[in-house]
Design an enzyme around this catalytic site. Structure first.
Site, PDB file in Angstrom:
ATOM      1  N   HIS A 188       0.983  -1.272  -0.099  1.00  0.00           N
ATOM      2  CA  HIS A 188       0.105   0.114   0.127  1.00  0.00           C
ATOM      3  C   HIS A 188       0.891   1.145  -0.108  1.00  0.00           C
ATOM      4  CE1 HIS A 188      -3.848   2.268   1.225  1.00  0.00           C
ATOM      5  NE2 HIS A 188      -4.365   1.081   0.427  1.00  0.00           N
ATOM      6  N   HIS A 288      -7.030  -2.393 -10.788  1.00  0.00           N
ATOM      7  CA  HIS A 288      -7.164  -2.078  -9.487  1.00  0.00           C
ATOM      8  C   HIS A 288      -8.608  -1.776  -9.495  1.00  0.00           C
ATOM      9  CE1 HIS A 288      -6.989   1.201  -6.250  1.00  0.00           C
ATOM     10  NE2 HIS A 288      -6.603   0.049  -5.448  1.00  0.00           N
TER      11      HIS A 288
END
Length: 385
Positions: A188, A288
């Site tokens: 992340h 994504h």
């Protein structure tokens, strides 16, 4: 083509953190898009309104020319806000074209290369106490792959104690499910370069499906050191916005899986180009998608038409989706059913997702003001979320 003349552009800001656009033509055909940046919905809405002058009166069929005008016509190019605005508009135009011609969008992208798409969804990962429960729930829903955060807040150089905690979730999942469950790990962008190799050392024995965003995209030059260090596939790209952003990592050979977002990276038109570029470098595609149903549908049309697409993210049940979830605005939620880890090829024209405008308007009355959490380390310094 007078009936395809664009006459109206409408925006709907709805919970949990989404922005939808509806583009309508003179003949009554309309298309849906999802132009949003998480935490910056109002900024993207303002950008869509600015771009409206390039849409009204144009023929919706001219998707490529409209894309070029929106991208190049303002002199200053790129950036998260502009590219996300273009993305949603582009999705809506493909939706209109597919409906006009009576075919699913993937047929207009060259046709299907597969009959179903492997899916994964999110299980959090910050708390080891709940990962087993969440993973079992997702498997019961039909998934055979999940993704979770590798870490919570991380300092530039963390303590050995913190590093040792990172592998606990993976260990628990492997002990419970063995290799019946694929698990992707999302760094992340929380992890800084000094800690990436140590974290990989801890995680490698548990065989992650991939490591996502081991460093922030602005630090992609560090990927060359990380890539040569591990055999675990390296994935990145959710914060990369165009083929020009992906060009360097593909040329340098430092990524195994690219993850452009259909609501940020220029929509269906640009992500198709990015996917084709990646195929030339033998790199896989895994779009994504932590957003809503229109963004997911757009991603799936790319997946259905791209040979190098390997797995697709879904936001169903993600912890951001408070009050409204992925299927709540959808009249035909069955198109997103997951069976044995896969989602079937769409059959309806356009994007194939039917938005329930009555529920959407109820959601619009509620709206949202979603913003990223601000994290701090124990010494008070800012920590990447």
């Amino acid at each position: 083509m007078e009936e395809l003349e664009i006459t109206k552009v409408e925006l709907f800001k709805v919970p949990p953190r989404w922005l939808f656009v509806k583009i309508t033509t003179k003949g009554g055909l309309f298309g849906w898009g999802e132009p949003v940046v998480e935490g910056k919905a109002d900024s993207v809405a303002a950008c869509v309104k600015e771009l409206e002058q390039y849409l009204i009166g144009r023929t919706a069929n001219n998707i490529e020319d409209i894309w070029q005008v929106l991208y190049r016509g303002g002199f200053y190019r790129g950036g998260t806000i502009l590219m996300s605005a273009i993305s949603g508009i582009d999705q809506a135009l493909w939706d209109i074209k597919g409906k006009h011609l009576g075919v699913p969008v993937f047929e207009l992208l060259g046709g299907a290369v597969r009959q179903r798409m492997k899916m994964y969804c999110w299980i959090g990962g910050d708390d080891p106490k709940v990962v087993i429960e969440q993973a079992r729930e997702k498997m019961n829903q039909g998934y055979r792959a999940v993704k979770m955060n590798a870490t919570g807040p991380m300092r530039w150089v963390s303590s050995i104690k913190d590093i040792k905690k990172v592998a606990d979730n993976m260990r628990l999942l492997r002990e419970e499910f063995g290799y019946e469950l694929d698990v992707g790990l999302d760094f992340h962008g929380r992890v800084h370069k000094p800690m990436v190799k140590r974290l990989i050392d801890e995680l490698a024995p548990y065989d992650p499906m991939f490591i996502e965003e081991p460093v922030l995209s602005e630090n992609n030059d560090a990927l060359k050191h990380i890539y040569s260090y591990t055999s675990i596939p390296i994935a990145t790209g959710e914060r990369m916005l165009s083929r020009w952003d992906f060009k360097d990592v593909l040329q340098q050979g430092v990524v195994d899986i690219i993850q452009p977002d259909l609501s940020h990276a220029g929509g269906i038109s640009e992500v198709k180009r990015i996917a084709t570029m990646a195929e030339a470098y033998d790199v896989a595609l895994a779009p994504h998608c932590p957003l809503g149903p229109i963004s997911l549908a757009s991603a799936l049309h790319i997946d259905f038409s791209c040979a190098n697409a390997t797995i697709q993210e879904s936001s169903l049940g993600i912890h951001y989706n408070k009050g409204f979830d992925l299927l709540d605005y959808v009249k035909n939620p069955e198109i997103f059913d997951v069976k044995d880890g896969f989602m079937d090829l769409f059959t309806q024209p356009g994007l194939g997702v039917e938005i329930d405008e009555e529920i959407l308007k109820e959601g619009q009355k509620i709206g949202h003001n979603w913003a990223n959490p601000i994290w701090r380390n124990d010494d008070g310094t800012f920590a990447e979320w």
